[in-house]
Design an enzyme around this catalytic site. Sequence first.
Site, PDB file in Angstrom:
ATOM      1  N   ASP A  55      70.602 -64.835  -4.895  1.00 47.88           N
ATOM      2  CA  ASP A  55      71.351 -63.713  -5.437  1.00 47.88           C
ATOM      3  C   ASP A  55      71.119 -62.519  -4.518  1.00 47.88           C
ATOM      4  O   ASP A  55      70.101 -61.823  -4.612  1.00 47.88           O
ATOM      5  CB  ASP A  55      70.887 -63.401  -6.860  1.00 47.88           C
ATOM      6  CG  ASP A  55      71.712 -62.294  -7.516  1.00 47.88           C
ATOM      7  OD1 ASP A  55      72.541 -61.679  -6.805  1.00 47.88           O
ATOM      8  OD2 ASP A  55      71.528 -62.053  -8.718  1.00 47.88           O
ATOM      9  N   TYR A 149      84.928 -52.185  -0.733  1.00 49.30           N
ATOM     10  CA  TYR A 149      85.101 -53.331   0.160  1.00 49.30           C
ATOM     11  C   TYR A 149      85.299 -52.872   1.602  1.00 49.30           C
ATOM     12  O   TYR A 149      84.591 -53.317   2.521  1.00 49.30           O
ATOM     13  CB  TYR A 149      86.290 -54.159  -0.303  1.00 49.30           C
ATOM     14  CG  TYR A 149      86.582 -55.357   0.567  1.00 49.30           C
ATOM     15  CD1 TYR A 149      85.744 -56.462   0.557  1.00 49.30           C
ATOM     16  CD2 TYR A 149      87.703 -55.389   1.398  1.00 49.30           C
ATOM     17  CE1 TYR A 149      86.011 -57.567   1.358  1.00 49.30           C
ATOM     18  CE2 TYR A 149      87.976 -56.484   2.194  1.00 49.30           C
ATOM     19  CZ  TYR A 149      87.128 -57.571   2.171  1.00 49.30           C
ATOM     20  OH  TYR A 149      87.393 -58.657   2.958  1.00 49.30           O
ATOM     21  N   LYS A 153      82.684 -53.397   4.820  1.00 54.96           N
ATOM     22  CA  LYS A 153      83.071 -54.163   6.002  1.00 54.96           C
ATOM     23  C   LYS A 153      83.023 -53.308   7.262  1.00 54.96           C
ATOM     24  O   LYS A 153      82.679 -53.796   8.348  1.00 54.96           O
ATOM     25  CB  LYS A 153      84.469 -54.760   5.803  1.00 54.96           C
ATOM     26  CG  LYS A 153      84.538 -55.815   4.698  1.00 54.96           C
ATOM     27  CD  LYS A 153      83.633 -56.992   4.977  1.00 54.96           C
ATOM     28  CE  LYS A 153      83.828 -58.122   3.960  1.00 54.96           C
ATOM     29  NZ  LYS A 153      82.978 -59.298   4.233  1.00 54.96           N
TER      30      LYS A 153
END
Length: 247
Positions: A55, A149, A153
């Site tokens: 995890d 997101y 990235k």
Amino acid sequence: MSMKLLEGERALITGCAGGIGRGIARALKAEGAIVLGSDIAAPPAEDGIGFLAADLSKRDGWKKLLDGAVKKLGTISLFVHAASPRRLEADTPLSVSEETWDLMTDINLRSGFFLGREVGRHMRDNRIKGRMILVTSQHREMPRNLPHYSASKAGMTMVMKELARVLAPDGIRVNAIAPGAIPGGGFVAGNLDALVAQIPLGRAGTPDDIAQVAVAILSERFGRYVVGTTVEVDGGLGLTSWIPAKA
């Protein structure tokens, strides 16, 4: 019969329960690598790929994974960080929660950096001329209406460059792959047909499209002089402007 491209390599791949990570795991195994995949849930067992649950949203998740991987593999010569949480179109700049932000950046950016750094140290200490790939995205540069997101990235891209610069003198190559529209895994498209219509190559991508490029970059036959580079694998989608702004 010619030797496979990755014969005898020992690979650790995150995010291997499905999607791009699973595709890369299969491709590396087909090219002769011993592959250990990790994810929060176990993948199908029929591929013959080793698995270690992890995890990476937990503070010590990356360390537990690395310790377990070294015990299982002995040494690591290839590392691919493909893990990323599922992203929902509702998590726009004006609505994304702090919890969702933290989950994305913990798995993508924090765990990606610390795993990459410690795998790099492992390679250097064991005099392994290893190779790494961080799976980033077109949206490291192009807004996606998903700020957590895109930001994670973008950060991963700079992490890749920082690691590449410091590890290259030891013969360790670090690069990134930026996929385009690859349905499945963490990618959810509201209107896939409309998206595909924007792709110059005329189709969505597949995990195998990404995996074959990963094999080439990780191999010493084709990738031996590729360092600190992000390779776009998107069917030309990056040539278009396909994400409408919305709140």
